[in-house]
Design a protein around this motif. Sequence first.
Motif, PDB file in Angstrom:
ATOM      1  N   GLU A 141     -27.209  23.159  21.823  1.00  0.00           N
ATOM      2  CA  GLU A 141     -27.666  22.112  20.909  1.00  0.00           C
ATOM      3  C   GLU A 141     -26.567  21.077  20.667  1.00  0.00           C
ATOM      4  OE1 GLU A 141     -30.860  24.567  18.157  1.00  0.00           O
ATOM      5  OE2 GLU A 141     -28.719  24.770  17.761  1.00  0.00           O
ATOM      6  N   LEU A 142     -25.329  21.533  20.606  1.00  0.00           N
ATOM      7  CA  LEU A 142     -24.217  20.601  20.423  1.00  0.00           C
ATOM      8  C   LEU A 142     -24.070  19.677  21.635  1.00  0.00           C
ATOM      9  CD1 LEU A 142     -21.656  23.105  18.869  1.00  0.00           C
ATOM     10  CD2 LEU A 142     -22.676  21.151  17.687  1.00  0.00           C
ATOM     11  N   ARG A 143     -24.198  20.242  22.833  1.00  0.00           N
ATOM     12  CA  ARG A 143     -24.067  19.418  24.049  1.00  0.00           C
ATOM     13  C   ARG A 143     -25.255  18.479  24.212  1.00  0.00           C
ATOM     14  NH1 ARG A 143     -21.630  22.643  29.174  1.00  0.00           N
ATOM     15  NH2 ARG A 143     -21.345  20.458  29.798  1.00  0.00           N
ATOM     16  N   ALA A 144     -26.393  18.813  23.568  1.00  0.00           N
ATOM     17  CA  ALA A 144     -27.593  17.996  23.742  1.00  0.00           C
ATOM     18  C   ALA A 144     -27.548  16.703  22.944  1.00  0.00           C
ATOM     19  CB  ALA A 144     -28.827  18.804  23.333  1.00  0.00           C
ATOM     20  N   LEU A 145     -26.581  16.570  22.024  1.00  0.00           N
ATOM     21  CA  LEU A 145     -26.466  15.314  21.298  1.00  0.00           C
ATOM     22  C   LEU A 145     -26.175  14.169  22.278  1.00  0.00           C
ATOM     23  CD1 LEU A 145     -24.376  16.218  18.118  1.00  0.00           C
ATOM     24  CD2 LEU A 145     -26.805  15.675  18.245  1.00  0.00           C
ATOM     25  N   PRO A 146     -26.802  13.032  22.115  1.00  0.00           N
ATOM     26  CA  PRO A 146     -26.517  11.901  23.016  1.00  0.00           C
ATOM     27  C   PRO A 146     -25.024  11.579  23.041  1.00  0.00           C
ATOM     28  CG  PRO A 146     -28.441  11.452  21.665  1.00  0.00           C
ATOM     29  CD  PRO A 146     -27.848  12.715  21.135  1.00  0.00           C
ATOM     30  N   SER A 147     -24.567  11.060  24.166  1.00  0.00           N
ATOM     31  CA  SER A 147     -23.132  10.826  24.355  1.00  0.00           C
ATOM     32  C   SER A 147     -22.577   9.811  23.370  1.00  0.00           C
ATOM     33  CB  SER A 147     -22.858  10.364  25.794  1.00  0.00           C
ATOM     34  OG  SER A 147     -23.576   9.146  26.065  1.00  0.00           O
ATOM     35  N   ASP A 148     -23.428   8.927  22.840  1.00  0.00           N
ATOM     36  CA  ASP A 148     -22.960   7.933  21.876  1.00  0.00           C
ATOM     37  C   ASP A 148     -23.332   8.285  20.441  1.00  0.00           C
ATOM     38  OD1 ASP A 148     -25.664   7.659  22.124  1.00  0.00           O
ATOM     39  OD2 ASP A 148     -25.648   5.455  22.239  1.00  0.00           O
ATOM     40  N   HIS A 149     -23.759   9.520  20.207  1.00  0.00           N
ATOM     41  CA  HIS A 149     -24.236   9.937  18.891  1.00  0.00           C
ATOM     42  C   HIS A 149     -23.068   9.996  17.906  1.00  0.00           C
ATOM     43  CE1 HIS A 149     -26.375  12.131  15.783  1.00  0.00           C
ATOM     44  NE2 HIS A 149     -27.493  12.004  16.493  1.00  0.00           N
ATOM     45  N   PRO A 150     -23.242   9.462  16.671  1.00  0.00           N
ATOM     46  CA  PRO A 150     -22.143   9.501  15.696  1.00  0.00           C
ATOM     47  C   PRO A 150     -21.791  10.925  15.248  1.00  0.00           C
ATOM     48  CG  PRO A 150     -24.176   8.687  14.693  1.00  0.00           C
ATOM     49  CD  PRO A 150     -24.418   8.736  16.171  1.00  0.00           C
ATOM     50  N   GLY A 151     -22.668  11.902  15.520  1.00  0.00           N
ATOM     51  CA  GLY A 151     -22.351  13.284  15.150  1.00  0.00           C
ATOM     52  C   GLY A 151     -21.305  13.943  16.022  1.00  0.00           C
ATOM     53  N   ARG A 152     -20.902  13.249  17.142  1.00  0.00           N
ATOM     54  CA  ARG A 152     -19.889  13.842  18.022  1.00  0.00           C
ATOM     55  C   ARG A 152     -18.485  13.531  17.503  1.00  0.00           C
ATOM     56  NH1 ARG A 152     -20.635  15.112  23.625  1.00  0.00           N
ATOM     57  NH2 ARG A 152     -22.829  15.437  24.147  1.00  0.00           N
ATOM     58  N   GLY A 153     -18.219  13.931  16.222  1.00  0.00           N
ATOM     59  CA  GLY A 153     -16.909  13.707  15.630  1.00  0.00           C
ATOM     60  C   GLY A 153     -16.055  14.958  15.678  1.00  0.00           C
ATOM     61  N   TRP A 154     -15.076  15.022  14.781  1.00  0.00           N
ATOM     62  CA  TRP A 154     -14.153  16.167  14.795  1.00  0.00           C
ATOM     63  C   TRP A 154     -14.847  17.461  14.381  1.00  0.00           C
ATOM     64  CZ3 TRP A 154      -9.873  16.007  17.365  1.00  0.00           C
ATOM     65  CH2 TRP A 154      -9.220  14.785  17.560  1.00  0.00           C
ATOM     66  N   HIS A 155     -15.801  17.369  13.482  1.00  0.00           N
ATOM     67  CA  HIS A 155     -16.532  18.574  13.104  1.00  0.00           C
ATOM     68  C   HIS A 155     -17.306  19.121  14.304  1.00  0.00           C
ATOM     69  CE1 HIS A 155     -18.762  21.444  10.772  1.00  0.00           C
ATOM     70  NE2 HIS A 155     -19.916  20.835  11.013  1.00  0.00           N
ATOM     71  N   TRP A 156     -17.940  18.217  15.043  1.00  0.00           N
ATOM     72  CA  TRP A 156     -18.660  18.622  16.264  1.00  0.00           C
ATOM     73  C   TRP A 156     -17.693  19.281  17.247  1.00  0.00           C
ATOM     74  CZ3 TRP A 156     -17.739  16.780  21.240  1.00  0.00           C
ATOM     75  CH2 TRP A 156     -18.708  17.094  22.199  1.00  0.00           C
ATOM     76  N   LEU A 157     -16.518  18.692  17.417  1.00  0.00           N
ATOM     77  CA  LEU A 157     -15.534  19.260  18.350  1.00  0.00           C
ATOM     78  C   LEU A 157     -15.108  20.654  17.897  1.00  0.00           C
ATOM     79  CD1 LEU A 157     -13.784  18.649  20.890  1.00  0.00           C
ATOM     80  CD2 LEU A 157     -11.960  18.002  19.293  1.00  0.00           C
ATOM     81  N   GLY A 158     -14.916  20.826  16.583  1.00  0.00           N
ATOM     82  CA  GLY A 158     -14.528  22.142  16.089  1.00  0.00           C
ATOM     83  C   GLY A 158     -15.595  23.191  16.349  1.00  0.00           C
TER      84      GLY A 158
END
Length: 827
Positions: A234-251
Amino acid sequence: MDRPPVATTEGQQIHHNTETTEARTFPQAQAAASPYEIAGEYAALGFGVFPMPINQKRPVLAGWPDKALTSYDEVETYWLSLARHEWLNVALTLDGWVVVDVDPKNGGTASLAKLQADYGQLPATRTHHTASGPDSLHFIYQAGPANTLKAAPLDPERYPGIDIKTGRASLIVAPGSVIRGGRYQVVDAGEPAVAPPWLSEIQQAARYLPARPVGSRTPSRPVATPSRGPSLAELRALPSDHPGRGWHWLGQVAGHLARQHRNDTFETYLGALEEIDSESDTPHDKDALMTTAERIWQYEQDKPEPPQRPELREIKMRNGAQLINDISDALNDGAIPDLYTQAGSLVLVADVHGDPNLPIGEVRKGTRRVDAATLGAQMARHVEVFRVSQDSDGNEVKKRTQPHQPTLQQVLAGASWPGIPPLFGITRVPVLRADGTILNAAGYDRASGLYFDARHDFSGVPLDPTPDQVRAARSFLLDELLADFPFSSAADRANYIALQATPPLRRFISGGVVEPTPLGLINAHTAGTGKTLLADLIRETYGGAKTDFVDDENELRKVVTSLLRDKVGGVCLLDNVGSGHQVRSATLSALLTSSVWTGRVLGQSQTVALVNDQLWMATGNNVRLGGDNASRTVMVNVDAGVERPDLRGGFRIPNLDTWIKSSANQARIVMAMLILARSWVMAGAPSIDTRMRGYATWASAMAGFLDFHEVPGFLGNADKVVEADTEREAWAAFLATWHEKFGEKPLGVKELMATNLSMVDGWGDSFLLVDAGSGRELSVVKAGNKLREKVGVPIDGLVLRSEKPGGPNSKKSNVYFVEPHRPGGGI
């Protein structure tokens, strides 16, 4: 720019200004300050303040955000006009502030620990705790220049119980305020830091990520709890330009990968993380990514391996006889953990919560006799009994079931248990095994048959103590712990140390079998001398129960059975023998000579056999001994030599009754005794041949142990034990008078009783064939029974004999005579 005035409930005008305070000096505590003073201090620091009624957490006046006072001058001018006399709470508005609100009731404490493990420690800042207690926290930050935090939960799925409070319409309650009897207080009065930006990233990511699906629930089987947070897919399914791909997403991605690659190399894990991060339109800074990757990798590596649930033993439901055999075989094969045999019965070792003898919250292990209901409950947890049926398609399916109670009763009644280990007791402190090694590993010990339920940390016990360690241990016990007790003699002190050493040395002395030890009687002349405290030093150290002494034989048997059945350590204390009371108890005599005690369970017809591996102790003032109790007692006399010993002071260890309840202090005593024990064992455990009726092995070992450590006088107060045996003294006077009056002339019971009636001054007070309560002569039958108890017993050089006139087959009654005792004889 000044804000326009707003009307109060009284119609007065309040003018706001925008004066700021250059130097912020935060108040340290507000417990003693008035609401007016608290409001002034916080308004000077840049908060908006507003009064609230006590026990209220929100102002009751409409439009309160516009009416909040924002300077010390405003508070001085307008506070009293806003606040009623019962308005004792202060609200702090949060325009320009951010508060991280941790609510333990909703899991906030655990979430805070997880948050800081994921992102590092929250920046040090001003911190309050709420009326709910020290774990309910408000971390107060200044809002950052680009503050995007909302007054909403931080991430309810990943960090439940942590909310963000911010904005003009939000507030917190100021320290010094009271809600339902609890007071808000300052935890850290430091300068508020700027809120860390990653709080915004966490909150935003939580809003963007898709909700987790709820799994269906099958009633017949437990449902595995889904892991919190989105999956890696589900994390990888976020669009590449999605604002949710921040530091929390990386963690979150790093956490998934660190768990997947736990047994791989760091480089493999890092490569996978960099590959997924590169799928974003704007990958993260490499140095910052490396820092995040290392922190989360180390966090996952440090976590213990999750426990593996053991496979359930499967038993197919068949005919009754086969099912009984299958269950018996499963028990013998260890299908149910912590199952043992004790005195012929099955017992379960399980946690005991709420023991009143222990500090609140402390859990100990205890034994529970396994009946059919207990066996059924344990099988439901550890064994899967099933029957085979067919589904609608004709396929065989297993359906779990439970054996009936009669079947379980037959299992317990008819089976032998060769595969189930024997349990001789539970110890909460290390003890010496029969070979002299120390039992210091938690759990069941096959070599001794004991279960070690560690109450303290004893990992530092030296197996081969140095002379300095031995000297320090001896000095602590003799010159500090026991130095202020008024032992009547060196013998009394030596006897006490022997009792103190008995629980850890018991099995080494007896060679691994369970042998009873004598009663330890701590005797004083007056109350307040310290006798109960001396007994509690041993009982608290090794664990045990305490109850008042009862003189009724039936009640005493019930007390003994109850204490042995529910024992919590190695010591049982019968406290407060009545002042001047004579202890002449057949129950106590039997107890002190029995390795296994049989008794009836209170309120049941069931008789149980219980291992008697306890050190039995008693306390009292001017206690007298009778019957066989004197020869089975080690006496410890204490005498302060003052009228009011309870008024003494200046002790080396003040408040010893409180001191001994500390786990660390108890451990210190045990460590010192184990050091003395191991040094004696390493020297070959020298013993000194010492005679004591029924306890020669124990007495000889203790004599050698005390002599090795230069503690003189063991059993040197035997004359005091004899003096305490007032029954023996009475018999000695009776036999002496008898022999003086009649020599060795045989007398029948009737004839003997008549001598007391016709010769009033001949016996004086020595005639003991009288009732102790009324003083009247006993009946002939009772007098004859009392004489038979002492036939052949040497007492002060004389012995009572009996014979039957006309030979053993004669129908004539026995006659009795007294003669000098002649040692020797035998085959």
